[in-house]
Write a protein that holds these residues in place. Structure first.
Motif, short mmCIF file in Angstrom:
data_model
loop_
_atom_site.label_atom_id
_atom_site.label_comp_id
_atom_site.label_asym_id
_atom_site.label_seq_id
_atom_site.Cartn_x
_atom_site.Cartn_y
_atom_site.Cartn_z
N PHE A 242 0.86 -1.17 0.00
CA PHE A 242 0.00 0.00 0.00
C PHE A 242 0.90 1.23 0.00
CE2 PHE A 242 -2.83 3.15 2.04
CZ PHE A 242 -3.92 3.05 1.17
N PRO A 255 -3.42 -1.13 10.49
CA PRO A 255 -4.11 -1.24 9.21
C PRO A 255 -4.19 -2.68 8.70
CG PRO A 255 -1.86 -0.50 8.87
CD PRO A 255 -2.06 -0.56 10.35
N PHE A 257 -5.17 -4.52 4.76
CA PHE A 257 -5.19 -4.05 3.38
C PHE A 257 -5.97 -5.01 2.49
CE2 PHE A 257 -1.18 -2.81 5.39
CZ PHE A 257 -1.31 -1.43 5.34
N ASP A 258 -6.63 -4.42 1.50
CA ASP A 258 -7.28 -5.18 0.43
C ASP A 258 -6.60 -4.81 -0.89
OD1 ASP A 258 -9.03 -5.98 2.36
OD2 ASP A 258 -10.85 -5.36 1.29
N GLY A 259 -6.56 -5.77 -1.79
CA GLY A 259 -6.03 -5.49 -3.10
C GLY A 259 -6.17 -6.69 -4.01
N ALA A 264 -2.30 -2.85 -4.10
CA ALA A 264 -3.01 -2.62 -2.83
C ALA A 264 -3.62 -1.23 -2.88
CB ALA A 264 -2.03 -2.74 -1.66
N ALA A 267 -6.95 0.54 2.50
CA ALA A 267 -6.45 0.29 3.85
C ALA A 267 -7.56 0.58 4.84
CB ALA A 267 -5.23 1.17 4.15
N TYR A 279 -11.23 4.44 6.50
CA TYR A 279 -10.71 3.70 5.36
C TYR A 279 -10.03 4.67 4.42
CZ TYR A 279 -14.55 1.09 7.37
OH TYR A 279 -15.41 0.50 8.25
N SER A 281 -8.50 4.86 0.51
CA SER A 281 -8.33 4.22 -0.80
C SER A 281 -7.52 5.12 -1.71
CB SER A 281 -9.69 3.91 -1.43
OG SER A 281 -10.39 5.10 -1.73
N GLN A 374 3.48 0.44 2.81
CA GLN A 374 3.25 -0.52 3.89
C GLN A 374 3.00 -1.90 3.27
OE1 GLN A 374 0.90 0.90 7.44
NE2 GLN A 374 0.06 2.32 5.93
N ALA A 376 1.68 -5.79 2.95
CA ALA A 376 0.43 -6.45 3.28
C ALA A 376 0.58 -7.23 4.58
CB ALA A 376 0.01 -7.39 2.15
#
Length: 497
Positions: A242, A255, A257-259, A264, A267, A279, A281, A374, A376
């Motif tokens: 991220f 945090p 994370f999605d990706g 990524a 967060a 959140y 993005s 950052q 994952a």
């Protein structure tokens, strides 16, 4: 219709509102259903995402009829988009509820199938396994005679609930939603999630085995070559980071994370209670506005503000927010959303709620962002050559996909502590083990490795190990891996909570 790869994994039910306006992000299921009213071609994407899951569920219930019932299920969903209410249920339980109603027209077929599998399993135990065994014999070995017989003897409503929990891989609330959904299909009716008496009728061992099957069958898939056995070459793999951090870091918030393969982009900073958080993005284009189509949406204020000398749009709004698949716990929540171009071609959105749902709070978060990547939370250091990142979510799930055959995946999962079987009972908790539980060492700690085989469609390895801090993780890989490669891959999985 024939099943195709499910390209995206749906978010877990009941989580707080996600940002829908990520640049290049695929449309949500709800958006696809809404669009399909005017453009039927949009529904094909929904089929791509969920056909494999629905087909697998139907196949285990009615065997060769699954292809026909899959088409019927999606035809019903296509004809009745208004029956889907995204504020109450995710799309997968809705589709599985339709599929369950479709199965009701073939109850006798399903019962005959389970009885036949029970007989085939008993015959296999008497005569042993032969390489030329039929598909039914192989399925019977995976299902086991006692479980097949128990399923055949259940009342249809109880069997529905159990199989939605296990083969449908739904939680209790999602299974309840699927059963109670007002959907059209053969012999439509309302049903119920069974009481604890159902578990007693099925048998505790059978329920445990069936539940574990659901955790160990995302390995291979039908209708394609996959990766030939023992043909994997593991290579170095780099997870995307991220791009931003907060300085100073918010006290008490870590945090997740999605990706996906594009990087990524999301967060989440949440308190354990879920009451307060925000959140962040990141994308290369401006997103859409606030969630003005959310249930009970009401704009409270909007303004143009400045974040580090750059113009930004701020919107404060309230909306109905419900937890659980049935929306059984609902309340009114207030959100603050901040959008701006932080740097050239770097658009950022911050969405805060609870004590972070004020204008001052989101502006302060925006001005604390720094260019410091950052990593994952859950990472893999190796991947098979020719595979890529499919998705990672909230620090608990990581999936890799075979680029040449998208139905074949590797899944790393950090389960909740209450879902972890004792180390000595891993094999007993699985459906379809074909070998002993191997006591191995992974990352300097004892681990359990089991070969699983749920028929030609689902074969591979299941590993349960621990990270250095004692957190349990599981690994599911296809049978193209050798035992040594499973361990080699597991050694390079890392966790940074």
């Amino acid at each position: 219709m024939t099943p195709t790869a499910m390209r995206r994994a749906a978010g877990p039910p009941g989580e707080p509102p996600r940002l829908r306006a990520l640049p290049h992000a695929p449309p949500s299921d709800a958006e696809l259903i809404a669009r399909s009213v005017d453009d039927p071609a949009e529904f094909a994407l929904l089929f791509d995402r969920h056909a494999t899951t629905v087909h697998r569920y139907l196949g285990r219930r009615v065997g060769e009829l699954a292809d026909d019932l899959l088409s019927e299920t999606f035809l019903i969903a296509f004809r009745r988009p208004a029956a889907y209410r995204p504020e109450h249920v995710q799309v997968r339980p809705w589709l599985l509820g339709i599929a369950t109603n479709v199965v009701h027209g073939h109850v006798r077929t399903e019962q005959r199938r389970y009885r036949a599998l029970a007989r085939a399993a008993a015959e296999s135990e008497r005569h042993g396994t032969d390489p030329g065994d039929s598909a039914d014999r192989l399925d019977a070995q995976a299902l086991r005679g006692q479980l097949a017989a128990a399923l055949a003897g259940l009342e249809p409503r109880d069997r529905d609930a159990l199989l939605l929990l296990t083969w449908g891989q739904l939680g209790y609330q999602a299974a309840r939603t699927a059963l109670l959904a007002e959907i059209e299909g053969p012999a439509p009716r309302r049903s119920r999630v069974p009481s604890r008496k159902v578990s007693l009728r099925v048998g505790l061992a059978a329920v445990t085995a069936a539940a574990a099957w659901a955790a160990a069958v995302v390995i291979a898939a039908p209708d394609g070559p996959g990766t030939p056995a023992e043909s994997v070459t593991l290579v170095d793999f780099q997870m995307p980071a991220f791009p931003l951090s907060l300085d100073p870091e918010p006290e008490g918030l870590r945090p997740a994370f999605d990706g996906d393969g594009d990087g990524a982009r999301f967060a989440s900073y949440e308190e354990p209670s879920g009451r307060n958080g925000f959140y962040v993005s990141v994308g290369d284009e401006s997103g859409e506005g606030a969630e003005d189509d959310a249930p009970g949406y009401r704009e409270l204020a909007s303004a143009e503000v400045s974040v580090d000398g750059r113009d930004a749009d701020l919107v404060r709004y309230s909306r109905d927010w419900c937890a659980g698949d049935l929306g059984e716990t609902c309340e009114r929540r207030t959100f603050a959303q901040l959008d701006w171009e932080r740097a050239d071609d770097q658009w950022v959105r911050i969405l805060g709620h609870g004590r972070y749902g004020t204008a001052d709070a989101v502006i302060e978060i925006g001005e604390s962002l720094v260019d410091r990547p950052q990593r994952a939370t859950l990472t893999a250091g190796l991947a098979p050559a020719g595979w890529s990142l499919q998705f990672f979510k909230m620090g608990r799930v990581l999936a890799l996909v075979n680029d040449a055959y998208e139905q074949q995946t590797i899944t790393v999962h950090v389960p909740l502590p209450e879902d972890v079987p004792p180390p000595g009972q891993v094999r007993e908790s699985l459906m379809g083990p074909v070998g002993p539980q191997l006591d191995v060492m992974v990352q300097g700690r004892p681990a359990a490795l089991v070969r699983v085989d749920n028929g030609p469609r689902d074969r591979g390895w299941f590993l349960q190990g621990q990270f250095e801090d004692g957190t349990t993780f599981t690994l599911q890989v296809p049978d193209a891996f050798t035992q040594e490669q499973v361990l080699q891959f597991a050694e390079q999985v890392t966790y940074h909570p």
